[in-house]
Design a protein around this motif. Structure first.
Motif, PDB file in Angstrom:
ATOM      1  N   ILE A   6       0.954  -1.073  -0.113  1.00  0.00           N
ATOM      2  CA  ILE A   6       0.069   0.029   0.100  1.00  0.00           C
ATOM      3  C   ILE A   6       0.939   1.280  -0.029  1.00  0.00           C
ATOM      4  CG2 ILE A   6      -1.829   1.416   1.206  1.00  0.00           C
ATOM      5  CD1 ILE A   6      -2.673  -1.525   2.354  1.00  0.00           C
ATOM      6  N   GLU A   7       2.025   1.242   0.744  1.00  0.00           N
ATOM      7  CA  GLU A   7       2.966   2.220   0.748  1.00  0.00           C
ATOM      8  C   GLU A   7       3.540   2.480  -0.492  1.00  0.00           C
ATOM      9  OE1 GLU A   7       4.443   2.241   5.480  1.00  0.00           O
ATOM     10  OE2 GLU A   7       5.457   1.103   3.995  1.00  0.00           O
ATOM     11  N   ALA A   8       3.779   1.388  -1.246  1.00  0.00           N
ATOM     12  CA  ALA A   8       4.463   1.588  -2.553  1.00  0.00           C
ATOM     13  C   ALA A   8       3.199   2.104  -3.684  1.00  0.00           C
ATOM     14  CB  ALA A   8       4.777   0.206  -2.985  1.00  0.00           C
ATOM     15  N   MET A   9       2.116   1.607  -3.545  1.00  0.00           N
ATOM     16  CA  MET A   9       0.919   2.232  -4.297  1.00  0.00           C
ATOM     17  C   MET A   9       0.790   3.740  -4.129  1.00  0.00           C
ATOM     18  SD  MET A   9      -1.598  -0.977  -4.170  1.00  0.00           S
ATOM     19  CE  MET A   9      -2.961  -0.567  -5.123  1.00  0.00           C
ATOM     20  N   LEU A  10       0.717   4.025  -2.855  1.00  0.00           N
ATOM     21  CA  LEU A  10       0.676   5.587  -2.464  1.00  0.00           C
ATOM     22  C   LEU A  10       1.908   6.538  -2.901  1.00  0.00           C
ATOM     23  CD1 LEU A  10      -1.055   5.145   1.153  1.00  0.00           C
ATOM     24  CD2 LEU A  10      -2.081   5.972  -1.096  1.00  0.00           C
ATOM     25  N   SER A  11       2.877   5.826  -3.143  1.00  0.00           N
ATOM     26  CA  SER A  11       4.202   6.531  -3.580  1.00  0.00           C
ATOM     27  C   SER A  11       4.307   6.396  -5.197  1.00  0.00           C
ATOM     28  CB  SER A  11       5.467   5.575  -3.201  1.00  0.00           C
ATOM     29  OG  SER A  11       5.353   5.795  -1.543  1.00  0.00           O
ATOM     30  N   GLY A  12       3.239   5.797  -5.943  1.00  0.00           N
ATOM     31  CA  GLY A  12       3.351   6.017  -7.313  1.00  0.00           C
ATOM     32  C   GLY A  12       3.888   4.890  -7.778  1.00  0.00           C
ATOM     33  N   ARG A  13       3.957   3.804  -7.422  1.00  0.00           N
ATOM     34  CA  ARG A  13       4.838   2.573  -7.964  1.00  0.00           C
ATOM     35  C   ARG A  13       3.905   1.521  -8.293  1.00  0.00           C
ATOM     36  NH1 ARG A  13       7.212   6.109  -8.419  1.00  0.00           N
ATOM     37  NH2 ARG A  13       9.426   6.637  -8.052  1.00  0.00           N
ATOM     38  N   VAL A  14       3.789   0.672  -9.462  1.00  0.00           N
ATOM     39  CA  VAL A  14       3.407  -0.395  -9.836  1.00  0.00           C
ATOM     40  C   VAL A  14       3.656  -1.540  -8.700  1.00  0.00           C
ATOM     41  CG1 VAL A  14       3.232  -2.306 -11.577  1.00  0.00           C
ATOM     42  CG2 VAL A  14       3.475   0.106 -12.436  1.00  0.00           C
ATOM     43  N   VAL A  15       2.496  -2.260  -8.355  1.00  0.00           N
ATOM     44  CA  VAL A  15       2.780  -3.361  -7.485  1.00  0.00           C
ATOM     45  C   VAL A  15       2.358  -4.839  -8.206  1.00  0.00           C
ATOM     46  CG1 VAL A  15       2.119  -4.225  -5.394  1.00  0.00           C
ATOM     47  CG2 VAL A  15       2.549  -1.870  -5.355  1.00  0.00           C
ATOM     48  N   LEU A  16       3.101  -5.690  -7.710  1.00  0.00           N
ATOM     49  CA  LEU A  16       2.940  -7.181  -8.157  1.00  0.00           C
ATOM     50  C   LEU A  16       2.795  -7.923  -6.792  1.00  0.00           C
ATOM     51  CD1 LEU A  16       5.362  -7.906 -11.124  1.00  0.00           C
ATOM     52  CD2 LEU A  16       2.795  -7.004 -11.109  1.00  0.00           C
ATOM     53  N   GLY A  17       1.824  -8.734  -6.767  1.00  0.00           N
ATOM     54  CA  GLY A  17       1.628  -9.566  -5.390  1.00  0.00           C
ATOM     55  C   GLY A  17       1.094 -10.800  -5.806  1.00  0.00           C
ATOM     56  N   SER A  18       1.420 -11.814  -4.837  1.00  0.00           N
ATOM     57  CA  SER A  18       0.713 -13.187  -5.000  1.00  0.00           C
ATOM     58  C   SER A  18      -0.376 -13.319  -4.866  1.00  0.00           C
ATOM     59  CB  SER A  18       1.704 -14.121  -3.977  1.00  0.00           C
ATOM     60  OG  SER A  18       1.575 -13.733  -2.792  1.00  0.00           O
ATOM     61  N   LYS A  19      -1.295 -14.014  -5.210  1.00  0.00           N
ATOM     62  CA  LYS A  19      -2.697 -14.100  -5.304  1.00  0.00           C
ATOM     63  C   LYS A  19      -2.913 -14.644  -3.680  1.00  0.00           C
ATOM     64  CE  LYS A  19      -6.720 -14.790  -8.198  1.00  0.00           C
ATOM     65  NZ  LYS A  19      -7.110 -15.103  -9.404  1.00  0.00           N
ATOM     66  N   ILE A  20      -3.027 -14.201  -2.559  1.00  0.00           N
ATOM     67  CA  ILE A  20      -3.439 -14.672  -1.611  1.00  0.00           C
ATOM     68  C   ILE A  20      -4.031 -13.649  -0.488  1.00  0.00           C
ATOM     69  CG2 ILE A  20      -1.365 -16.248  -1.366  1.00  0.00           C
ATOM     70  CD1 ILE A  20      -0.286 -14.180   0.881  1.00  0.00           C
ATOM     71  N   SER A  21      -4.631 -14.112   0.638  1.00  0.00           N
ATOM     72  CA  SER A  21      -5.537 -13.176   1.269  1.00  0.00           C
ATOM     73  C   SER A  21      -4.775 -11.999   1.811  1.00  0.00           C
ATOM     74  CB  SER A  21      -5.836 -13.869   2.834  1.00  0.00           C
ATOM     75  OG  SER A  21      -6.775 -15.175   2.243  1.00  0.00           O
TER      76      SER A  21
ATOM     77  N   GLU B 202       0.872   5.301 -16.063  1.00  0.00           N
ATOM     78  CA  GLU B 202      -0.563   5.511 -16.050  1.00  0.00           C
ATOM     79  C   GLU B 202      -1.168   4.187 -14.911  1.00  0.00           C
ATOM     80  OE1 GLU B 202      -4.381   6.673 -16.470  1.00  0.00           O
ATOM     81  OE2 GLU B 202      -2.461   7.625 -17.149  1.00  0.00           O
ATOM     82  N   LEU B 203      -0.454   3.253 -15.083  1.00  0.00           N
ATOM     83  CA  LEU B 203      -0.991   2.014 -14.093  1.00  0.00           C
ATOM     84  C   LEU B 203      -0.593   2.277 -12.582  1.00  0.00           C
ATOM     85  CD1 LEU B 203      -1.703  -0.719 -13.483  1.00  0.00           C
ATOM     86  CD2 LEU B 203       0.388  -1.726 -14.187  1.00  0.00           C
ATOM     87  N   ALA B 204       0.690   2.975 -12.401  1.00  0.00           N
ATOM     88  CA  ALA B 204       0.800   3.246 -10.935  1.00  0.00           C
ATOM     89  C   ALA B 204      -0.147   4.440 -10.625  1.00  0.00           C
ATOM     90  CB  ALA B 204       2.279   3.908 -11.108  1.00  0.00           C
ATOM     91  N   LYS B 205      -0.337   5.246 -11.365  1.00  0.00           N
ATOM     92  CA  LYS B 205      -1.475   6.540 -11.021  1.00  0.00           C
ATOM     93  C   LYS B 205      -2.781   5.807 -10.720  1.00  0.00           C
ATOM     94  CE  LYS B 205      -3.313  10.737 -12.786  1.00  0.00           C
ATOM     95  NZ  LYS B 205      -3.359  11.570 -13.815  1.00  0.00           N
ATOM     96  N   GLU B 206      -3.255   4.822 -11.388  1.00  0.00           N
ATOM     97  CA  GLU B 206      -4.465   4.206 -11.118  1.00  0.00           C
ATOM     98  C   GLU B 206      -4.292   3.572  -9.754  1.00  0.00           C
ATOM     99  OE1 GLU B 206      -5.498   1.334 -14.288  1.00  0.00           O
ATOM    100  OE2 GLU B 206      -5.578   2.928 -15.900  1.00  0.00           O
ATOM    101  N   MET B 207      -3.276   2.854  -9.543  1.00  0.00           N
ATOM    102  CA  MET B 207      -3.044   2.190  -8.111  1.00  0.00           C
ATOM    103  C   MET B 207      -2.946   3.106  -7.030  1.00  0.00           C
ATOM    104  SD  MET B 207      -0.337  -0.914  -8.994  1.00  0.00           S
ATOM    105  CE  MET B 207      -0.965  -2.382  -9.878  1.00  0.00           C
ATOM    106  N   PHE B 208      -2.525   4.199  -7.395  1.00  0.00           N
ATOM    107  CA  PHE B 208      -2.272   5.326  -6.301  1.00  0.00           C
ATOM    108  C   PHE B 208      -3.773   5.883  -6.055  1.00  0.00           C
ATOM    109  CE2 PHE B 208      -2.587   9.942  -5.201  1.00  0.00           C
ATOM    110  CZ  PHE B 208      -1.649  10.066  -4.518  1.00  0.00           C
ATOM    111  N   LYS B 209      -4.415   6.023  -7.128  1.00  0.00           N
ATOM    112  CA  LYS B 209      -5.934   6.455  -6.662  1.00  0.00           C
ATOM    113  C   LYS B 209      -6.650   5.296  -5.873  1.00  0.00           C
ATOM    114  CE  LYS B 209      -6.574   9.322 -10.960  1.00  0.00           C
ATOM    115  NZ  LYS B 209      -7.377   9.505 -12.418  1.00  0.00           N
ATOM    116  N   PHE B 210      -6.699   4.114  -6.345  1.00  0.00           N
ATOM    117  CA  PHE B 210      -7.390   3.293  -5.627  1.00  0.00           C
ATOM    118  C   PHE B 210      -6.837   3.159  -4.089  1.00  0.00           C
ATOM    119  CE2 PHE B 210      -7.576  -1.267  -3.828  1.00  0.00           C
ATOM    120  CZ  PHE B 210      -8.904  -1.691  -4.276  1.00  0.00           C
ATOM    121  N   ALA B 211      -5.450   3.279  -3.909  1.00  0.00           N
ATOM    122  CA  ALA B 211      -4.906   3.209  -2.561  1.00  0.00           C
ATOM    123  C   ALA B 211      -5.491   4.178  -1.610  1.00  0.00           C
ATOM    124  CB  ALA B 211      -3.364   2.683  -2.412  1.00  0.00           C
ATOM    125  N   SER B 212      -5.546   5.679  -2.281  1.00  0.00           N
ATOM    126  CA  SER B 212      -5.750   6.701  -1.716  1.00  0.00           C
ATOM    127  C   SER B 212      -7.378   6.763  -1.273  1.00  0.00           C
ATOM    128  CB  SER B 212      -5.190   7.803  -2.400  1.00  0.00           C
ATOM    129  OG  SER B 212      -5.771   7.956  -3.641  1.00  0.00           O
TER     130      SER B 212
END
Length: 367
Positions: free
Chosen positions: A281-296, A335-345
């Motif tokens: 979440i900190e990475a998304m709020l810093s404007g970075r693309v995030v990849l993550g494993s599909k777990i809870s 653009e992807l990083a910006k979308e992630m930033f909006k979602f997290a914020s």
């Protein structure tokens, strides 16, 4: 002036920030005209305790949960906790204890005080969790899977409240090529950053194997976090190189996020899995693309970005995801990083989290 609701937040210690930071944010931002927050922990040790003291709220040092053994004295020890709760006339107790302990909620029940606990991780290994839950007036969950996996028979108690961050502490970081502690990258390097305490469940070797298979010299990996465990030492022996840098524990996290083209959280689907990891979440709020494993937990954070989720423990799947992001041009990644930033914020703010907690407390107090 109407009576303020007297809240007690219990947490074992402030040895590290972790849950302590969440309690700090809640206490700092809660409406003091409606609530009177107190904190109880078991000792004053820990680097973060001084930060908690700066909040200026009452802090109690008391063993609010006790060992079950010896059984012959258990009832007496629980009664002492009950007496402590009664002495200060708390209206609501909210536990941030990581344990399945049921002595604390039983003492609260005996004192006639509504008890709430936050389920912080995906462990459910014994009957004590069920007893703790049955003794609670309400349960706070921080990811969607918790409700279906643990609380399907007591949904009326469940209150989904994700952990919130202060968005104004972040912002889309300008890309840099030098960290504060002198690590450097080149303008044509593709930089991957992962931030975690290095224990086996974090799955860092999945990321490092995926990078090894991609086998491109411009790919640089920064692993940021405590690297003193046996797991971390073995990782360093096998993978550390000019392309794979283990920085150890660092405070200047933004300095590394500014280097990053992508942030990766490769947690495995085993053991004590994530509840709601904060680093992505900190990475998304810093404007970075995030990849993550599909777990809870991670699934919730990346819910609108299904292409950025990969199968846990799958080197091949993570490799494909990394290659997908590497093949994007700068504008596509931005653009992807910006979308992630909006979602997290929009979804993970301290204001939203605090408001939901306040509503829960008011409902418990009135009922």
């Amino acid at each position: 002036m109407a009576k303020r609701i007297k809240l007690l937040y219990t947490i074992p210690n402030f040895d590290t920030a972790g849950s302590g930071k969440v309690v700090y944010d809640l206490v700092k931002h809660i409406d003091k005209t409606k609530f009177e927050p107190h904190i109880c922990c078991m000792h004053t040790r820990g680097d973060y305790f001084k930060t908690i003291e700066n909040l200026g709220v009452p802090i109690h040092i008391f063993p609010f949960a006790v060992n079950y053994r010896p059984f012959y004295s258990l009832s007496f020890r629980i009664w002492k906790i009950r007496q402590f709760f009664k002495k200060y006339q708390f209206d609501i107790i909210h536990s941030w204890h990581w344990s399945s302990d049921f002595t604390e909620p039983l003492a609260a029940k005996l004192a006639g005080i509504p008890f709430v606990y936050t389920k912080k991780a995906m462990g459910w290994g014994n009957k004590a969790w069920r007893w703790r839950s049955q003794l609670s007036k309400a349960i706070v969950t921080i990811n969607k899977d918790m409700e279906t996996q643990f609380f399907s028979e007591m949904k009326e108690k469940v209150n989904p409240i994700p952990i919130g961050l202060k968005v104004s502490d972040f912002g889309i970081l300008e890309k840099t090529y030098k960290a504060q502690d002198e690590y450097k990258v080149k303008p044509n390097d593709f930089v991957v950053v992962s931030i975690a305490n290095l224990v086996a469940v974090k799955g860092i070797e999945i990321l490092l194997e995926a990078a090894k298979q991609i086998n491109i010299s411009k790919l640089k990996i920064f692993i940021v976090g405590d690297d003193t465990s046996d797991y971390a030492v073995n990782l360093r022996k096998e993978y550390e190189s000019n392309q794979v840098i283990f920085t150890g524990k660092r405070q200047n996290i933004k300095s590394y996020l500014a280097l990053a083209d992508v942030f990766v959280i490769p947690t495995k689907d085993e053991g004590r899995k994530e509840g709601q990891p904060i680093a992505p979440i900190e990475a998304m709020l810093s404007g970075r693309v995030v990849l993550g494993s599909k777990i809870s937990g991670i699934k919730d954070i990346l819910q609108p970005f299904q292409d950025c989720l990969f199968q846990p423990n799958s080197v091949e799947d993570l490799k494909r995801n990394l290659e997908m992001v590497m093949q994007m041009d700068v504008n596509q990644r931005a653009e992807l990083a910006k979308e992630m930033f909006k979602f997290a914020s929009n979804h993970y703010t301290i204001e939203k989290s605090t408001a939901l907690h306040e509503t829960l407390y008011l409902n418990l107090y009135r009922n």
